[in-house]
Structures are given as structure tokens and as C-alpha cells.
Design a protein around this motif. Structure first.
Motif, mmCIF file in Angstrom:
data_model
loop_
_atom_site.group_PDB
_atom_site.id
_atom_site.type_symbol
_atom_site.label_atom_id
_atom_site.label_comp_id
_atom_site.label_asym_id
_atom_site.label_seq_id
_atom_site.Cartn_x
_atom_site.Cartn_y
_atom_site.Cartn_z
ATOM 1 N N LYS A 130 49.176 39.083 39.125
ATOM 2 C CA LYS A 130 48.770 39.018 37.686
ATOM 3 C C LYS A 130 47.133 39.485 37.227
ATOM 4 C CE LYS A 130 52.705 36.088 37.580
ATOM 5 N NZ LYS A 130 53.828 34.740 37.849
ATOM 6 N N MET A 131 46.516 39.097 38.141
ATOM 7 C CA MET A 131 45.265 39.321 37.710
ATOM 8 C C MET A 131 44.916 40.872 37.944
ATOM 9 S SD MET A 131 43.735 37.036 40.655
ATOM 10 C CE MET A 131 41.583 37.747 40.776
ATOM 11 N N ARG A 132 44.113 41.315 37.445
ATOM 12 C CA ARG A 132 43.540 42.159 36.515
ATOM 13 C C ARG A 132 41.684 42.363 35.617
ATOM 14 N NH1 ARG A 132 45.848 41.178 32.422
ATOM 15 N NH2 ARG A 132 45.409 41.683 30.277
ATOM 16 N N ASN A 133 41.752 44.125 36.673
ATOM 17 C CA ASN A 133 40.505 43.801 36.062
ATOM 18 C C ASN A 133 39.215 43.407 36.100
ATOM 19 O OD1 ASN A 133 38.606 46.152 34.690
ATOM 20 N ND2 ASN A 133 39.697 44.880 32.987
ATOM 21 N N LEU A 134 38.795 43.160 37.773
ATOM 22 C CA LEU A 134 37.457 42.222 38.331
ATOM 23 C C LEU A 134 36.921 43.179 37.288
ATOM 24 C CD1 LEU A 134 36.445 39.938 39.714
ATOM 25 C CD2 LEU A 134 36.740 40.908 41.461
ATOM 26 N N ARG A 135 35.647 42.737 36.823
ATOM 27 C CA ARG A 135 34.583 43.403 36.699
ATOM 28 C C ARG A 135 32.964 41.998 36.204
ATOM 29 N NH1 ARG A 135 37.691 41.506 33.022
ATOM 30 N NH2 ARG A 135 37.395 41.315 31.051
ATOM 31 N N PHE A 136 31.809 43.363 36.372
ATOM 32 C CA PHE A 136 30.841 42.592 35.953
ATOM 33 C C PHE A 136 30.293 42.614 34.752
ATOM 34 C CE2 PHE A 136 25.911 42.952 35.860
ATOM 35 C CZ PHE A 136 25.720 41.941 36.377
ATOM 36 N N GLU A 137 29.915 41.811 34.239
ATOM 37 C CA GLU A 137 29.658 41.345 32.850
ATOM 38 C C GLU A 137 27.736 40.929 32.776
ATOM 39 O OE1 GLU A 137 30.790 38.135 29.851
ATOM 40 O OE2 GLU A 137 31.680 40.106 28.689
ATOM 41 N N HIS A 151 27.680 37.575 35.290
ATOM 42 C CA HIS A 151 28.765 36.839 36.442
ATOM 43 C C HIS A 151 30.100 37.252 36.039
ATOM 44 C CE1 HIS A 151 30.139 36.464 31.509
ATOM 45 N NE2 HIS A 151 30.495 36.070 32.052
ATOM 46 N N LEU A 152 30.778 36.839 36.769
ATOM 47 C CA LEU A 152 31.855 37.781 36.878
ATOM 48 C C LEU A 152 33.266 37.664 35.662
ATOM 49 C CD1 LEU A 152 32.262 37.771 40.665
ATOM 50 C CD2 LEU A 152 31.069 39.712 39.366
ATOM 51 N N LEU A 153 34.026 38.373 35.734
ATOM 52 C CA LEU A 153 35.297 37.917 35.137
ATOM 53 C C LEU A 153 36.736 39.057 35.485
ATOM 54 C CD1 LEU A 153 33.485 39.267 32.508
ATOM 55 C CD2 LEU A 153 34.435 37.805 31.131
ATOM 56 N N PHE A 154 37.254 38.635 35.231
ATOM 57 C CA PHE A 154 38.793 39.598 35.235
ATOM 58 C C PHE A 154 39.954 38.229 34.692
ATOM 59 C CE2 PHE A 154 39.280 35.388 38.413
ATOM 60 C CZ PHE A 154 40.729 34.257 37.933
ATOM 61 N N ASP A 155 41.577 39.466 34.343
ATOM 62 C CA ASP A 155 41.734 39.623 32.994
ATOM 63 C C ASP A 155 43.563 38.618 34.231
ATOM 64 O OD1 ASP A 155 41.137 40.452 30.944
ATOM 65 O OD2 ASP A 155 41.119 42.421 31.923
ATOM 66 N N TYR A 156 43.695 38.137 33.805
ATOM 67 C CA TYR A 156 45.330 36.745 33.907
ATOM 68 C C TYR A 156 46.078 36.764 32.486
ATOM 69 C CZ TYR A 156 48.192 33.945 36.816
ATOM 70 O OH TYR A 156 48.659 33.626 37.868
ATOM 71 N N GLY A 157 46.743 37.995 32.244
ATOM 72 C CA GLY A 157 47.980 38.506 31.167
ATOM 73 C C GLY A 157 46.845 38.202 30.335
ATOM 74 N N ALA A 169 25.310 42.874 40.086
ATOM 75 C CA ALA A 169 25.830 44.542 40.302
ATOM 76 C C ALA A 169 26.498 44.425 41.533
ATOM 77 C CB ALA A 169 25.082 45.206 39.388
ATOM 78 N N ARG A 170 25.533 44.221 42.344
ATOM 79 C CA ARG A 170 26.103 44.602 44.362
ATOM 80 C C ARG A 170 26.903 43.801 44.171
ATOM 81 N NH1 ARG A 170 23.174 42.149 47.430
ATOM 82 N NH2 ARG A 170 21.157 41.145 47.229
ATOM 83 N N GLU A 171 27.009 42.409 43.729
ATOM 84 C CA GLU A 171 28.216 41.785 44.877
ATOM 85 C C GLU A 171 28.991 42.014 44.254
ATOM 86 O OE1 GLU A 171 26.266 37.566 45.337
ATOM 87 O OE2 GLU A 171 25.163 38.075 44.019
ATOM 88 N N LEU A 172 29.451 42.571 43.021
ATOM 89 C CA LEU A 172 30.731 43.035 42.683
ATOM 90 C C LEU A 172 31.924 43.853 43.704
ATOM 91 C CD1 LEU A 172 33.703 42.972 40.596
ATOM 92 C CD2 LEU A 172 31.794 45.090 39.507
ATOM 93 N N VAL A 173 30.898 44.777 44.131
ATOM 94 C CA VAL A 173 31.382 45.106 44.783
ATOM 95 C C VAL A 173 32.036 44.767 46.668
ATOM 96 C CG1 VAL A 173 31.837 48.326 46.747
ATOM 97 C CG2 VAL A 173 30.897 48.154 44.421
ATOM 98 N N GLU A 174 31.048 44.353 47.430
ATOM 99 C CA GLU A 174 31.269 43.334 48.505
ATOM 100 C C GLU A 174 32.363 42.660 48.339
ATOM 101 O OE1 GLU A 174 29.182 40.536 50.473
ATOM 102 O OE2 GLU A 174 27.525 41.833 49.395
ATOM 103 N N LEU A 175 32.454 41.244 46.933
ATOM 104 C CA LEU A 175 33.854 41.135 46.454
ATOM 105 C C LEU A 175 35.096 41.223 46.506
ATOM 106 C CD1 LEU A 175 33.367 38.106 46.114
ATOM 107 C CD2 LEU A 175 33.252 38.013 43.770
ATOM 108 N N LYS A 176 34.973 42.490 45.344
ATOM 109 C CA LYS A 176 36.117 43.252 45.708
ATOM 110 C C LYS A 176 37.561 43.766 46.704
ATOM 111 C CE LYS A 176 36.337 45.451 41.482
ATOM 112 N NZ LYS A 176 35.783 46.782 39.992
#
Length: 184
Positions: A130-137, A151-157, A169-176
Motif C-alpha cells: 500500500k506504499m507508493r512514491n518514496l521520495r526525497f524532500e 528527509h524522505l517521504l512516502f504516500d500511504y493511502g 539525496a544520494r541515499e534515496l537510491v541506495e535505500l530504495k
């Protein structure tokens, strides 16, 4: 803020921070030293009357010679209850500010965000499907999330869940990638 719709499962977590073989990452937790100092001074200012009231109440309970002493002891105990609430809340927040951390844990089909001090805190569990759109902000300076820094965000509903502080920002790719492997 959690809106209506899909909600995570919340639990109070006590004990070990993760299971063997699951993905676990301690995220940066931004500390405001100005807020910590101000809160420590306020906490001390509220603790002094609480300690003095405690000493006085103990003395009254040890000297129950008359009905007046019993009423005085009961009154001081109730007064102590009022004085101790603010220091308890401030001390809890102070400990969270000093030793707090966010831990991201992931396993098959689930993601868990833990916030608290080591071995004690609150966890929110999310269903990965149910999670979507993991992103950096990088929030604007005067926004409600500016205290976090990048920080990081994701949509949940209908909800947007933010986590981490001063994340690059570079940590986002690794974390995904790590989350995809762990939740796979």
C-alpha cells in the motif's frame, strides 16, 4: 497527521531493535541544542518545587498525630501530583531530544518506523503493498517540516509519511534498492 483511510499499525516497542536477517537502518535524528538547553532549564525550574513538595509530603506522612496532619499530608500529596506532571512530560521530551532516534526496519511485505530512545519507543507498521512514491524532500525554511531538514517521504493511502532528518539525496537510491530487496 493520519487522515481517514489506510492506517498503519502502532505499537509500543520494548526490547531488541530488530529480528535476525531483516533490513535495519538507524536514520539521522536532528537535534536542536537551543531547544534542549531551554527545555533543560524549564525542567529544572519545575523539578525544584516538585522535590520540595515531595520532601514536605513525606514529612507530613511520617507525622500523623492528628486529623489536621492527615489532611495536610493528603493535600501535599495531591499538590505533588500536580507539580510532577510537567517535569515528567518535559523530562520525557528532553530524553527523546537527547537520545532519540528513528529506525527503519523492513521485512517481507512490511516496513516499520520506530521512533524513541534505544529499546523503548513507538513503532508504526506499514504494509508495503500500500506504499507508493518514496521520495526525497528539501522543505522550505518556514514550513512545518523544516525542522527535519532534507528527509524522505512516502504516500500511504491519503497520508504522506515523513522520516529521517538531514538525509542526503544520494541515499534515496541506495535505500530504495535495499527496501525492495528486504520487502521483496
Amino acid at each position: 497527521m493520519i487522515r481517514k483511510g489506510i492506517r498503519p499499525g502502532f505499537k509500543i516497542s520494548i526490547g531488541s531493535p530488530g529480528k535476525q536477517g531483516e533490513f535495519r537502518r538507524v536514520l539521522p535524528f536532528k537535534r536542536s541544542w537551543v531547544a534542549i538547553v531551554i527545555l533543560a532549564v524549564m525542567d529544572t525550574a519545575f523539578l525544584i518545587p516538585a522535590v520540595l513538595t515531595f520532601k514536605q509530603a513525606i514529612g507530613e506522612w511520617g507525622n500523623l498525630d492528628s486529623l489536621f496532619n492527615l489532611v495536610a499530608a493528603a493535600f501535599l500529596s495531591a499538590w505533588l501530583l500536580g507539580w510532577i506532571i510537567a517535569p515528567l512530560i518535559m523530562t520525557t521530551i528532553l530524553l527523546l531530544l537527547l537520545f532519540g532516534r528513528e529506525v527503519l526496519k523492513a521485512g517481507p511485505g512490511r516496513l516499520e518506523l520506530f521512533m524513541g530512545v534505544p529499546f523503548l519507543g513507538v513503532s508504526a507498521q506499514y504494509d508495503v503493498s500500500k506504499m507508493r512514491n518514496l521520495r526525497f524532500e528539501q522543505p522550505p525554511k518556514k514550513s512545518g517540516r523544516s525542522w527535519r531538514g532534507s528527509h524522505l517521504l512516502f504516500d500511504y493511502g491519503a497520508n504522506t509519511i515523513a522520516f529521517g532528518s538531514n538525509v542526503e539525496a544520494r541515499e534515496l537510491v541506495e535505500l530504495k534498492h535495499q527496501l525492495e530487496v528486504a520487502t521483496g
